[in-house]
Design an enzyme around this catalytic site. Structure first.
Site, PDB file in Angstrom:
ATOM      1  N   TYR A   1      -0.956   4.767  10.420  1.00 54.83           N
ATOM      2  CA  TYR A   1      -1.363   3.826  11.455  1.00 54.83           C
ATOM      3  C   TYR A   1      -0.188   3.616  12.406  1.00 54.83           C
ATOM      4  O   TYR A   1       0.964   3.480  11.968  1.00 54.83           O
ATOM      5  CB  TYR A   1      -1.749   2.470  10.854  1.00 54.83           C
ATOM      6  CG  TYR A   1      -3.079   2.449  10.134  1.00 54.83           C
ATOM      7  CD1 TYR A   1      -4.263   2.685  10.828  1.00 54.83           C
ATOM      8  CD2 TYR A   1      -3.148   2.172   8.768  1.00 54.83           C
ATOM      9  CE1 TYR A   1      -5.489   2.664  10.174  1.00 54.83           C
ATOM     10  CE2 TYR A   1      -4.376   2.138   8.108  1.00 54.83           C
ATOM     11  CZ  TYR A   1      -5.545   2.383   8.812  1.00 54.83           C
ATOM     12  OH  TYR A   1      -6.750   2.360   8.162  1.00 54.83           O
TER      13      TYR A   1
ATOM     14  N   GLU B   1      -5.844   5.167  13.459  1.00 50.88           N
ATOM     15  CA  GLU B   1      -6.793   4.253  14.101  1.00 50.88           C
ATOM     16  C   GLU B   1      -7.485   4.839  15.324  1.00 50.88           C
ATOM     17  O   GLU B   1      -8.429   4.233  15.844  1.00 50.88           O
ATOM     18  CB  GLU B   1      -6.110   2.933  14.476  1.00 50.88           C
ATOM     19  CG  GLU B   1      -5.165   2.983  15.672  1.00 50.88           C
ATOM     20  CD  GLU B   1      -3.755   3.389  15.296  1.00 50.88           C
ATOM     21  OE1 GLU B   1      -2.888   3.331  16.197  1.00 50.88           O
ATOM     22  OE2 GLU B   1      -3.502   3.761  14.125  1.00 50.88           O
TER      23      GLU B   1
ATOM     24  N   LYS C   1       1.650   1.986   7.188  1.00 47.89           N
ATOM     25  CA  LYS C   1       1.949   1.198   8.376  1.00 47.89           C
ATOM     26  C   LYS C   1       2.864   1.963   9.331  1.00 47.89           C
ATOM     27  O   LYS C   1       3.486   2.954   8.970  1.00 47.89           O
ATOM     28  CB  LYS C   1       2.598  -0.135   7.999  1.00 47.89           C
ATOM     29  CG  LYS C   1       1.624  -1.118   7.355  1.00 47.89           C
ATOM     30  CD  LYS C   1       0.398  -1.379   8.227  1.00 47.89           C
ATOM     31  CE  LYS C   1       0.718  -2.185   9.478  1.00 47.89           C
ATOM     32  NZ  LYS C   1      -0.497  -2.388  10.323  1.00 47.89           N
TER      33      LYS C   1
ATOM     34  N   ARG D   1       0.838  -1.192   0.000  1.00 51.76           N
ATOM     35  CA  ARG D   1       0.000   0.000   0.000  1.00 51.76           C
ATOM     36  C   ARG D   1       0.882   1.253   0.000  1.00 51.76           C
ATOM     37  O   ARG D   1       2.076   1.193   0.286  1.00 51.76           O
ATOM     38  CB  ARG D   1      -0.916   0.002   1.235  1.00 51.76           C
ATOM     39  CG  ARG D   1      -2.014  -1.039   1.191  1.00 51.76           C
ATOM     40  CD  ARG D   1      -2.785  -1.102   2.492  1.00 51.76           C
ATOM     41  NE  ARG D   1      -1.994  -1.661   3.583  1.00 51.76           N
ATOM     42  CZ  ARG D   1      -2.429  -1.818   4.825  1.00 51.76           C
ATOM     43  NH1 ARG D   1      -3.656  -1.440   5.142  1.00 51.76           N
ATOM     44  NH2 ARG D   1      -1.656  -2.363   5.748  1.00 51.76           N
TER      45      ARG D   1
ATOM     46  N   ASP E   1      -3.057  -6.455  15.259  1.00 47.81           N
ATOM     47  CA  ASP E   1      -2.399  -5.148  15.290  1.00 47.81           C
ATOM     48  C   ASP E   1      -2.444  -4.532  16.684  1.00 47.81           C
ATOM     49  O   ASP E   1      -1.597  -3.707  17.034  1.00 47.81           O
ATOM     50  CB  ASP E   1      -3.058  -4.185  14.298  1.00 47.81           C
ATOM     51  CG  ASP E   1      -2.471  -4.294  12.896  1.00 47.81           C
ATOM     52  OD1 ASP E   1      -1.273  -4.591  12.789  1.00 47.81           O
ATOM     53  OD2 ASP E   1      -3.209  -4.093  11.930  1.00 47.81           O
TER      54      ASP E   1
ATOM     55  N   HIS F   1      -0.810   1.890  16.105  1.00 46.08           N
ATOM     56  CA  HIS F   1      -1.094   0.715  16.955  1.00 46.08           C
ATOM     57  C   HIS F   1      -0.038   0.577  18.050  1.00 46.08           C
ATOM     58  O   HIS F   1       0.687  -0.416  18.144  1.00 46.08           O
ATOM     59  CB  HIS F   1      -1.153  -0.562  16.108  1.00 46.08           C
ATOM     60  CG  HIS F   1      -2.204  -0.547  15.035  1.00 46.08           C
ATOM     61  ND1 HIS F   1      -3.551  -0.618  15.322  1.00 46.08           N
ATOM     62  CD2 HIS F   1      -2.107  -0.451  13.683  1.00 46.08           C
ATOM     63  CE1 HIS F   1      -4.240  -0.579  14.190  1.00 46.08           C
ATOM     64  NE2 HIS F   1      -3.385  -0.466  13.186  1.00 46.08           N
TER      65      HIS F   1
END
Length: 371
Positions: free
Chosen positions: A94, A118, A75, A15, A270, A96
């Site tokens: 993101y 997120e 990510k 991605r 995640d 996490h």
């Protein structure tokens, strides 16, 4: 503002944080975009398309990080990327953090302003920047689970939909949120027997109205989870506590008593996973066995369908990217309480309470940094 787009380097992560259309949107707002050469190539987005949209190209990630005021990724930054961040630089991706103390430590050390997709909320509730990837992961979970039920992949050799004269497989979905809803849609479509568990009875009522007797809705307790899991061929874990570590709903003892060759797919990995036996895997080596049960715990599942995922993600992220670039991070967060909820680490402080509690850091409110 100069916005930087590096190529993703996590295992099998194809991605990309900005599409050419997103770049064009930023350019029309008067900003500059620096794209690492080849960033979008794995999903058919060429350097030429980015240049046509108004971007400039950089030869390396180091060049992008060194020049950009804001880094847009997909990510969480890997250690080598964390080392390239600098104080005051915006990181929008993101993160996490709750199950990842090492990344959290590195981001604190960097002094960067780290905004996590997120934990950004929406006006109507929910997590709109997480939702598109949850939709993808929920659908993929059933596909992956069905594939790994095949005997050659370690499963018990069950066709989820069955055939005339042979019962369908039982799919249990833990959590009736976005992941769970899309997982049960796929499972119902395959003709499986489907049970969904959640503590939100209103949500279970909504699903019952939509799916009727094609699914079974069950209020989630320790006993009901155990009863469902032990009867299942496939269990999909899709529970989420925003920003915090996922609760361990399925214990090691439950796994030990499951059917041999059953499959569990932990979409919550995640955030640390909702199966006690889970640990993160990659697309290169997606599964492992515990007590005869196949565990699929890939931490970036949507990366496998990277083109679909990239466009879905950009639809959700670009408006906030533009706001951050137009206003700067402090004014953008002052103006939008939902974007402010995305601030996890800034100026060496942890600004998201669930992360601070989980990892034993001092919590500093975002408001205190916006004065």
């Amino acid at each position: 503002m100069l916005i930087g787009l590096p190529k993703e380097i996590k295992n099998h992560e194809y991605r990309v944080g900005l599409t050419p259309a997103s770049v064009h949107e930023l350019i029309t707002h008067g900003h500059q975009v620096l794209v690492q050469s080849g960033a979008g190539a794995p999903i058919g987005l060429s350097d030429e398309q980015y240049v046509a949209a108004g971007a400039k190209l950089a030869a390396s990630a180091k060049d992008v990080f060194a020049q950009a005021d804001m880094i847009v990724k997909v990510k969480e930054p890997q250690p080598v990327e964390c080392a390239m961040l600098r104080p005051g630089q915006i990181l929008y991706t993101y993160l996490h953090l709750a199950p990842d103390p090492e990344q959290t430590k590195l981001l604190i050390k960097s002094g960067a302003v780290c905004i996590a997709y997120e934990t950004i909320t929406g006006p109507g509730g929910g997590l709109p920047l997480l939702a598109p990837m949850s939709e993808v992961a929920g659908r993929m979970a059933v596909q992956a689970g069905a594939a790994h039920l095949e005997k050659s992949k370690g499963g018990m050799g069950v066709l989820l939909g069955g055939v005339p004269g042979v019962p369908a497989g039982h799919v249990v979905v833990l959590g009736a949120g976005v992941v769970g809803t899309h997982a049960l849609q796929m499972a119902v479509g395959l003709g499986a027997r489907v049970t969904v568990l959640d503590k939100n009875v209103d949500r279970l009522r909504q699903l019952d109205l939509v799916f009727g007797n094609r699914i079974h809705t069950v209020y989630s307790t320790g006993h009901s989870v155990e009863e469902a899991v032990l009867d299942a061929e496939l269990v999909v874990g899709g529970v989420l506590i925003p920003g915090a570590a996922a609760p361990k709903l399925v214990t090691r003892a439950m796994i030990s008593n499951m059917k041999k060759g059953a499959v569990v797919v932990d979409v919550a990995i995640d955030q640390g996973g909702c199966f006690e036996t889970s640990h993160a895997t990659t697309h290169d080596d997606p599964t492992f066995m515990v007590d005869g049960v196949v565990h699929y715990c890939v931490a970036n599942m949507p990366g496998a369908v990277a083109r679909t995922s990239t466009f879905a993600l950009n639809n959700a992220t670009i408006a906030h990217a533009v706001a951050l670039a137009d206003k700067g991070w402090k004014q953008a967060l002052r103006d939008d309480v939902h974007l402010k909820n995305g601030l996890n680490v800034a100026n060496g402080q942890v600004t998201y309470e669930a992360v601070a509690q989980t990892l034993s850091y001092n919590y500093v409110s975002a408001d205190s940094l916006l004065i």
